[in-house]
Design a protein around this motif. Structure first.
Motif, PDB file in Angstrom:
ATOM      1  N   LEU A   1      -7.941   5.898  -0.168  1.00 28.79           N
ATOM      2  CA  LEU A   1      -8.410   6.118   1.195  1.00 28.79           C
ATOM      3  C   LEU A   1      -9.531   5.159   1.552  1.00 28.79           C
ATOM      4  O   LEU A   1      -9.614   4.631   2.660  1.00 28.79           O
ATOM      5  N   LYS A   2     -10.418   5.014   0.572  1.00 30.05           N
ATOM      6  CA  LYS A   2     -11.487   4.049   0.778  1.00 30.05           C
ATOM      7  C   LYS A   2     -10.917   2.653   1.018  1.00 30.05           C
ATOM      8  O   LYS A   2     -11.351   1.920   1.905  1.00 30.05           O
ATOM      9  N   ASP A   3      -9.935   2.291   0.158  1.00 32.28           N
ATOM     10  CA  ASP A   3      -9.307   0.958   0.331  1.00 32.28           C
ATOM     11  C   ASP A   3      -8.637   0.865   1.698  1.00 32.28           C
ATOM     12  O   ASP A   3      -8.648  -0.190   2.353  1.00 32.28           O
ATOM     13  N   LEU A   4      -8.049   1.970   2.148  1.00 30.87           N
ATOM     14  CA  LEU A   4      -7.382   1.973   3.440  1.00 30.87           C
ATOM     15  C   LEU A   4      -8.378   1.801   4.567  1.00 30.87           C
ATOM     16  O   LEU A   4      -8.132   1.058   5.536  1.00 30.87           O
ATOM     17  N   SER A   5      -9.552   2.515   4.437  1.00 29.39           N
ATOM     18  CA  SER A   5     -10.571   2.336   5.476  1.00 29.39           C
ATOM     19  C   SER A   5     -11.072   0.902   5.510  1.00 29.39           C
ATOM     20  O   SER A   5     -11.297   0.289   6.561  1.00 29.39           O
ATOM     21  N   ALA A   6     -11.198   0.332   4.307  1.00 25.56           N
ATOM     22  CA  ALA A   6     -11.621  -1.089   4.243  1.00 25.56           C
ATOM     23  C   ALA A   6     -10.573  -1.971   4.878  1.00 25.56           C
ATOM     24  O   ALA A   6     -10.875  -2.930   5.625  1.00 25.56           O
TER      25      ALA A   6
ATOM     26  N   GLN B   1       0.833  -1.200   0.000  1.00 23.61           N
ATOM     27  CA  GLN B   1       0.000   0.000   0.000  1.00 23.61           C
ATOM     28  C   GLN B   1       0.882   1.269   0.000  1.00 23.61           C
ATOM     29  O   GLN B   1       0.573   2.239  -0.667  1.00 23.61           O
TER      30      GLN B   1
ATOM     31  N   ASN C   1      -8.483  -1.058   7.119  1.00 27.94           N
ATOM     32  CA  ASN C   1      -8.527  -0.851   8.573  1.00 27.94           C
ATOM     33  C   ASN C   1      -9.649  -1.660   9.211  1.00 27.94           C
ATOM     34  O   ASN C   1      -9.495  -2.258  10.285  1.00 27.94           O
ATOM     35  N   GLU C   2     -10.791  -1.599   8.525  1.00 23.45           N
ATOM     36  CA  GLU C   2     -11.911  -2.390   9.040  1.00 23.45           C
ATOM     37  C   GLU C   2     -11.557  -3.884   9.092  1.00 23.45           C
ATOM     38  O   GLU C   2     -11.836  -4.585  10.067  1.00 23.45           O
TER      39      GLU C   2
ATOM     40  N   SER D   1      -8.539   9.259  -3.261  1.00 23.75           N
ATOM     41  CA  SER D   1      -9.790   8.949  -2.564  1.00 23.75           C
ATOM     42  C   SER D   1     -10.089   7.447  -2.550  1.00 23.75           C
ATOM     43  O   SER D   1     -10.515   6.856  -1.564  1.00 23.75           O
TER      44      SER D   1
END
Length: 670
Positions: free
Chosen positions: A359-364, A340, A366-367, A356
């Motif tokens: 970031l979405k992939d990062l939030s995923a 990443q 993280n989840e 963006s």
């Protein structure tokens, strides 16, 4: 005997004949068990009826048919009836003139009948027929029941004696044989003497009046004496054998009784020991069952422990797998973070538009990371809970092991207690056995004292036997005195018999003298008749001479009557000749009477010689009686020795038995 009389009448009527009155009267007067028809002239029909009656009547033991004038057919019918009889023991056929057919019928009787023990055949003619008597002797050889046989005055010659000798060589039951007043002679006597060594049962053989030399008679007497001694010895041995067998049987019964008592006590001890062993075995079985239960519980706990260890191993493997999975996820996360970061640097370099998106992939991510962390936390909690369970299982295992150790200690303590109890019971049993052994020793000591008392009783019985021996000796002396008295009585009886015989001979001589006187008177009468006849003849001669003179004087006057005179003279001459013939016959009869007188005188001489022989026989019998007395004394001495030996044998046997019983009494203590 009314039943026998009725049966005889019925059988006679069935045969179509009338019963004899004399026989019916005799049957009515007979004693029980005895048929006595002596001196009765029995017809053939009566003999047939008696022959049918004898096999059916089970009450007659003696049949006496002496001097019955039996015919050959009648004797055969009677003897055929006796063949199937099993009750008659005594048969008397004296003076019946039995000949060839009678001898053959007697032979058939001896072959088939197995009950007659005494047979009297005196005054018959059995020996006159060689073949028939040989048949009789052959049947006698195979007979095993007859014990006494009387063959006096049966015209038995040396051939018949040889047949009898062959029969005696095979016969084993005959004990008494009477052959007096026959014609056996030298050859027959030798044959009988030669057969005696092969016969062991005959102990009385009478041979007087047979023209047998004295040495053969002495040999027969010696053989009979040996046979009598053998019979007496055998009877004495049988009596002693019975006494010894009774004593041995008594000892065996005593010994078996003691052995049974001992076996009963041993069985009681065995039953007590078996009962105690069964009780101990039951206790051991219970303890073994308890141990088996404890072992099964321990095995179940061990299985649970193994299962818990297996579950722990599985959980450790799972925790290890989860740790590896966590490591792989962390490695993947680091690699992913690197990628990443690289991608971010690349994306930062490439375009802002993708930021963006990143970031979405990062939030995923993280989840996802949070989820993985949550999973790791859960796995860590599960591991902690499994570790706690494992700790609890280990603690429970230690508790169960401690409890099992405590239970094992308690079981060992119980086992030790049971061992102590069994040891105590064994000691009690040992004390009981010692008491039983002591009781047995006391019992054996009592039996030994009883045996000693029995030995004392046997000693007392020995003393009584010695006293009895002395009494027997006294009795033997008294018997000897009685034998001497009997000998004197026999001598007196012989003298009386001689006197009676002399009186009988004197009576016969008187009768002969009377007959001779009658014959002399008859001779005198005949002589008187002869003298009368001679006187008559002389008178007739004188008359003839007178007639002749008258004829000479009247010849011329009576010439026409010459023929009548001549006829008269011839008739007178014939009468004279007949009278002379009768006188001659009477003279011959007188000569025959003289010859009869001479024969009677010769018979008197023969009777006197027989009387002298009888006296010699009596003297020989007296000598044999003296020899028998001497042999009896020798036998009494031998009996004394044997009684002494028997007493020694009994004493040795009793001592051996007492020693054996004492050894058996001491063997259980060892």
């Amino acid at each position: 005997m009314q039943q026998l009389r009725l049966a005889y009448s019925r059988l006679c009527k069935e045969g179509g004949a009338e019963p004899q009155e004399a026989v019916l009267q005799r049957l009515q007067e007979l004693p029980r068990g005895r048929l006595d028809l002596a001196a009765q002239s029995l017809t053939v029909d009566t003999c047939r009826a008696l022959g049918k009656l004898l096999p059916k009547d089970a009450l007659l033991t003696e049949v006496v048919l002496s001097d019955c004038m039996l015919s050959e057919e009648g004797a055969s019918l009677l003897l055929q009836g006796l063949c199937a009889n099993t009750i008659v023991r005594f048969l008397d056929l004296k003076g019946n003139n039995l000949q060839a057919a009678g001898a053959e019928a007697l032979g058939q009787l001896l072959r088939q009948n197995k009950s007659i023990q005494s047979l009297t055949l005196e005054w018959n003619n059995l020996g006159s027929w060689d073949d028939a008597f040989a048949t009789f002797c052959g049947a006698l050889a195979g007979n095993s029941a007859l014990q006494q046989l009387d063959l006096r005055n049966n015209q038995i010659n040396h051939k018949g004696a040889e047949e009898l000798a062959l029969a005696l060589a095979c016969n084993t039951s005959l004990q008494q044989l009477d052959l007096r007043w026959n014609s056996i002679g030298l050859l027959g006597g030798r044959a009988l003497v030669n057969c005696l060594p092969r016969n062991r049962g005959l102990w009385r053989l009478e041979l007087a009046g047979n023209n047998i030399p004295g040495d053969i008679l002495r040999a027969v007497e010696q053989a009979m004496a040996h046979s009598q001694q053998r019979q007496a010895a055998s009877r004495e041995n049988q009596a002693r054998t019975r006494v010894l067998s009774k004593e041995v049987q008594h000892l065996q019964e005593e010994k078996s009784r003691q052995f049974l008592d001992l076996m009963e006590t041993i069985d009681k001890q065995r039953k007590e020991m078996a009962r105690s062993s069964r009780a101990s075995a039951a206790r051991m079985g219970q303890l073994q069952e308890a141990l088996n239960e404890r072992h099964s519980i321990i095995n179940a706990l061990k299985a649970k422990l193994q299962m818990a260890e297996a579950a722990l191993a599985l959980s450790e493997q799972k925790a290890q797998g989860l740790g590896e999975l966590l490591a792989t996820t962390e490695q993947e996360q680091r690699s992913l973070a690197q990628r990443q970061a690289k991608e971010h640097r690349l994306e930062q370099q490439e375009a802002a538009e993708r930021e963006s998106k990143l970031l979405k992939d990062l939030s995923a991510a993280n989840e996802k990371n949070l989820l993985l962390r949550n999973q790791v936390d859960e796995l860590e909690r599960k591991v902690r809970s499994q570790q706690e369970q494992l700790f609890l299982a280990r603690q429970e295992l230690t508790n169960t092991a401690a409890e099992l150790k405590a239970r094992a200690i308690q079981a060992e303590e119980r086992l030790e207690l049971e061992k102590n109890r069994s040891r105590q019971s064994l000691e009690d049993l040992e004390q009981l056995r010692a008491k039983e052994v002591e009781h047995m020793t006391r019992h054996l000591e009592e039996s030994e004292r009883a045996m000693q008392e029995r030995v004392q009783r046997l000693e007392a019985s020995r003393l009584t036997l010695e006293e009895e021996l002395s009494r027997v000796k006294a009795a033997a002396l008294s018997e000897r005195g009685q034998a001497e008295e009997e000998l004197m009585k026999a001598k007196n009886q012989v003298r009386l018999e001689e006197q009676q015989r002399l009186a009988h001979l004197e009576e016969k001589l008187r009768l002969l003298v009377q007959a001779r006187d009658e014959a002399q008177s008859a001779c005198l009468q005949q002589r008187q008749t002869v003298a009368d006849a001679q006187a008559r003849a002389s008178q007739l001669g004188l008359q003839v001479e007178g007639l002749r003179r008258r004829l000479e004087e009247l010849q011329q006057e009576l010439s026409n009557k010459d023929q009548e005179k001549v006829a008269e003279v011839t008739r007178v001459r014939v009468e004279l000749q007949e009278q002379n013939g009768r006188l001659q016959a009477e003279l011959t009869a007188q000569e025959a009477l003289k010859e009869k007188v001479a024969a009677l005188e010769r018979q008197l001489k023969v009777i006197a010689g027989d009387h002298r022989e009888a006296l010699l026989d009596r003297e020989s019998e007296n000598a044999s009686l003296r020899e028998k007395l001497r042999l009896k004394e020798v036998e009494i001495a031998r009996i004394r020795e044997e009684e002494a030996q028997r007493a020694n044998f009994l004493q040795n046997a009793v001592l051996a038995y007492v020693q054996g019983s004492s050894r058996r009494a001491t063997s259980p203590q060892k």
